[in-house]
Design an enzyme around this catalytic site. Sequence first.
Site, short mmCIF file in Angstrom:
data_model
loop_
_atom_site.label_atom_id
_atom_site.label_comp_id
_atom_site.label_asym_id
_atom_site.label_seq_id
_atom_site.Cartn_x
_atom_site.Cartn_y
_atom_site.Cartn_z
N ASN A 1 67.44 19.11 1.59
CA ASN A 1 66.67 19.96 0.35
C ASN A 1 66.48 18.41 -1.15
O ASN A 1 65.55 19.56 -1.94
CB ASN A 1 66.92 20.76 0.14
CG ASN A 1 66.82 22.25 0.54
OD1 ASN A 1 67.78 23.09 0.86
ND2 ASN A 1 65.71 22.05 1.48
N ASP B 1 66.47 31.79 4.37
CA ASP B 1 65.27 30.64 4.58
C ASP B 1 64.28 31.73 3.89
O ASP B 1 64.50 33.15 4.47
CB ASP B 1 65.79 30.28 5.64
CG ASP B 1 65.01 29.02 6.01
OD1 ASP B 1 64.02 28.88 4.55
OD2 ASP B 1 64.27 29.40 7.03
C1 IPE Z 1 65.45 28.44 1.46
O1 IPE Z 1 64.27 28.82 1.10
C2 IPE Z 1 66.23 27.69 0.47
C3 IPE Z 1 65.76 26.19 -0.18
C4 IPE Z 1 65.88 25.70 0.38
C5 IPE Z 1 66.93 26.13 -1.21
P1 IPE Z 1 63.10 27.89 1.74
O2 IPE Z 1 62.84 27.17 -0.01
O3 IPE Z 1 63.70 26.65 2.76
O4 IPE Z 1 61.65 28.53 1.60
P2 IPE Z 1 60.65 28.63 2.65
O5 IPE Z 1 61.34 27.93 4.51
O6 IPE Z 1 60.08 27.48 2.35
O7 IPE Z 1 59.97 30.11 2.87
C1 IPE Z 2 68.26 25.77 4.72
O1 IPE Z 2 66.23 26.04 5.11
C2 IPE Z 2 68.64 25.62 4.12
C3 IPE Z 2 68.80 26.35 3.01
C4 IPE Z 2 69.01 27.63 2.54
C5 IPE Z 2 69.18 26.10 1.40
P1 IPE Z 2 65.60 24.69 4.59
O2 IPE Z 2 64.39 25.68 4.30
O3 IPE Z 2 65.86 23.29 4.44
O4 IPE Z 2 65.61 24.91 6.47
P2 IPE Z 2 64.61 23.47 8.10
O5 IPE Z 2 64.30 22.64 7.61
O6 IPE Z 2 63.92 24.92 7.40
O7 IPE Z 2 65.10 23.23 8.59
MG MG Z 3 63.32 26.79 4.68
#
Ligand code: IPE
Ligand code: IPE
Ligand code: MG
Length: 217
Positions: free
Chosen positions: A59, A11
């Site tokens: 996602n 994340d």
């Molecule tokens: C996690 O990184 C990876 C995916 C969801 C593909 P994020 O895209 O959630 O990154 P932040 O949390 O918005 O910084």
């Molecule tokens: C979890 O991250 C999913 C991945 C890292 C692929 P998210 O960014 O989607 O999770 P939340 O929304 O903060 O719980």
């Molecule tokens: Mg995230």
Amino acid sequence: MGANHVGFIMDGNGRWATAHGLSRAEGYAYGLIALRKVAKRCEERGVKAVSVYAFSTENIARPTDEINAIFGVVEKFNLTYDGRFKICYMGDFSTLPDKLADSIESVEQRTADNEGMTLNIAFNYGGRADIIHAAKIAYDHGEFIEDTFEKNLGSSRLPALDMIVRTGGEKRLSNFMLYEAAYAELFFLDKLWPDMQESDVDALLEDFEKRTRKFGK
Ligand code: IPE
Ligand code: IPE
Ligand code: MG
């Protein structure tokens, strides 16, 4: 004893990109660089399998251009990967674009006989859906016991999950390997995923070895 199987919730890619004046889409390309680095270090330290959360079923609610960027990074990785890992995926591929689903199949086939560590990529994955899917198969076979049930989870061919590491500061699992998490040691880092270095992997694995696992005994 060292960890055999480590899960990473990768994340913080979007926030990292924004902080560096880049688009969120570009953040995923840097996320992949970090993944290669982290996985390589895990293998060097004797880890047998790494599972990474790359895209959750939730996602899919993100903006289309962000989804396209993630899908593009993953497809390119699948089509060009020529390293020593055994790459496998878990998740629901039935709703993914055909080209992406095909690239998943091709990298799995191409790397199936590789000698290196297993890199298991959770993609369009949800822990609850995985449990329900496994439960349905067990129910249909009339063998609803823990052992037969576990054979049908996405992670069934991997060693027991020893650790879950989440970067990006949030302290939650966000639907990642819920069943397997039962006795995993949990680690939460404030660091954003693209900032992960080999030394972070070393510190995590050393921290794991200092913990006393009791498994209820
Ligand atoms: C996690 O990184 C990876 C995916 C969801 C593909 P994020 O895209 O959630 O990154 P932040 O949390 O918005 O910084
Ligand atoms: C979890 O991250 C999913 C991945 C890292 C692929 P998210 O960014 O989607 O999770 P939340 O929304 O903060 O719980
Ligand atoms: Mg995230």
